[in-house]
Design a protein around this motif. Structure first.
Motif, PDB file in Angstrom:
ATOM      1  N   GLU A   1      -4.519  -2.501  -2.467  1.00 36.23           N
ATOM      2  CA  GLU A   1      -3.150  -2.862  -2.066  1.00 36.23           C
ATOM      3  C   GLU A   1      -3.091  -2.957  -0.538  1.00 36.23           C
ATOM      4  OE1 GLU A   1      -2.782  -3.766  -5.426  1.00 36.23           O
ATOM      5  OE2 GLU A   1      -3.933  -1.972  -5.100  1.00 36.23           O
ATOM      6  N   SER A   2      -2.408  -3.990  -0.051  1.00 40.72           N
ATOM      7  CA  SER A   2      -2.549  -4.418   1.343  1.00 40.72           C
ATOM      8  C   SER A   2      -1.314  -4.065   2.166  1.00 40.72           C
ATOM      9  CB  SER A   2      -2.756  -5.931   1.372  1.00 40.72           C
ATOM     10  OG  SER A   2      -1.563  -6.585   0.979  1.00 40.72           O
TER      11      SER A   2
ATOM     12  N   CYS B   1       0.818  -1.210   0.000  1.00 34.82           N
ATOM     13  CA  CYS B   1       0.000   0.000   0.000  1.00 34.82           C
ATOM     14  C   CYS B   1       0.850   1.258   0.000  1.00 34.82           C
ATOM     15  CB  CYS B   1      -0.975   0.006   1.180  1.00 34.82           C
ATOM     16  SG  CYS B   1      -0.200  -0.151   2.800  1.00 34.82           S
TER      17      CYS B   1
END
Length: 380
Positions: free
Chosen positions: A226-227, A192
């Motif tokens: 997005e992680s 992220c």
């Protein structure tokens, strides 16, 4: 090139649209969806205004009424009127308040005032809520309401020179962002965090909006935002981004590796790149896109890989990048000069994607500002 409001050139393929309208016997087209409003209105709405193009039941939607034999009319909710006055080429506005009047109440009035209350009129039905469709039918019971969704897809298919130039600028903008951000990726930081830099890199270069994916090859979950998944040395970075400039996207995918690639990674990328280039060379006029898909599946199999994705590419246009024809099994549509397409045969994390202009001969690479001839190495 014809100009409209504030001398702004009309870059849509109006001649093609009019030929298609004549062949279908339409007195007008009425468009509600983001692709078509952006295309015929000459404006890419930003932020909150953009959401109302995508929500079929929105009280604050906008519509372009494009008569065949008179000037177009932009039906605008009051909050969108300022942006349209600044950016659109359409000169005639009808402004309403979405909280006191129905969008299609005003559209029906415009059609009646244009003398089209009993004419055959095309609507991009896929983008108009069923309630709005019924509302128009009640207000104008003698109107011949037809679905022009495929006609509009066909109209947008062959690009004008001005449209192609916007694709070039959008592709260059996106590749500049890749070139700025990819070298900064470091082991230990989250997906992220890098994704945020990519989006910022596009926006600061004056993209209206940008979106996409950026993942470690070890992360099995993509297209979910997005992680907090952290990158490690040896990771392959997979990307798939869009950056929109005046409604036209740059649309590319680039790979990178954090640290020195292993021998297997280098070999796999070289093998994948050979397959990608072979597919690109077949982007010739007269070729069926389904045939291109089948050939990619065959060539992957010849090197011992199984191709599982449902497509290898697609046409590109305003507002939403993935447009017809989709390069998938069984699609009989043929390539024509003037199309702009995104080619993206991919295998798990190996994902290269470029924009190409279909010409009379070999395809022209539009997204040419990032070197994909070798795997990009991040010295992080």
């Amino acid at each position: 090139m014809k100009t409209g409001r504030n001398g702004k050139p009309i870059i849509a393929n109006v001649e093609r649209l009019h030929r298609l309208m004549d062949a279908a016997g339409l007195g007008a087209v009425v468009v509600r969806g983001g692709q078509n409003v952006t295309y015929l209105g000459g404006i890419a709405f930003h932020g909150t205004l953009s959401r109302h193009l995508d929500l079929a039941a929105s009280r604050r939607g906008v519509v372009v009424v494009w008569p065949r034999h008179s000037e177009p009319v932009f039906v605008l909710e009051v909050t969108a009127a300022g942006a349209a006055a600044r950016d659109s080429w359409i000169e005639r506005f009808q402004v309403f308040s979405g909280y006191t009047e129905s969008l299609f109440e005003r559209v029906a009035k415009v059609l009646a005032d244009l003398g089209l209350g009993t004419a055959p009129v095309g609507f991009d039905k896929n983008f108009i809520g069923a309630g709005f469709w019924e509302d128009v039918a009640k207000r104008l019971p003698n109107l011949k309401m037809l679905d022009c969704s495929e006609l509009m897809d066909e109209a947008r298919l062959i690009k004008t020179e001005a449209e192609i130039e916007l694709f070039r600028k959008g592709a260059s903008l996106l590749d500049e962002a890749f070139s700025e951000v990819l070298p900064t990726v470091r082991a230990g930081e989250r997906e992220c965090e890098v994704h945020a830099r990519m989006i910022a890199g596009c926006l600061k270069r004056r993209a209206e909006f940008a979106h996409g994916i950026l993942n470690s090859h070890r992360n099995p979950v993509i297209y979910c935002g997005e992680s907090s998944f952290a990158f490690e040395r040896g990771d392959i970075v997979r990307t798939d981004y869009l950056a929109y400039l005046e409604g036209y996207p740059g649309h590319q995918s680039r790979n990178a590796v954090i640290g020195k690639p292993s021998a297997q990674q280098a070999s796999d990328y070289a093998k994948y790149l050979d397959l990608y280039r072979a597919a690109a060379d077949r982007l010739r006029p007269g070729t069926e896109v389904g045939e291109l898909y089948d050939r990619v599946v065959q060539q992957f199999a010849e090197v011992g890989w199984t191709y599982e994705a449902g497509l290898i590419g697609h046409s590109v246009g305003t507002w939403w990048h993935q447009q017809e024809p989709i390069f998938c099994r069984g699609n009989r549509r043929v390539l024509e000069p003037g199309m702009v397409v995104a080619l993206e045969p991919y295998l798990t994390h190996w994902h290269c994607q470029d924009l190409f202009l279909i010409t009379q001969g070999a395809p022209e690479l539009i997204s040419k500002d990032f070197d994909t001839s070798r795997l990009f190495v991040i010295d992080g």
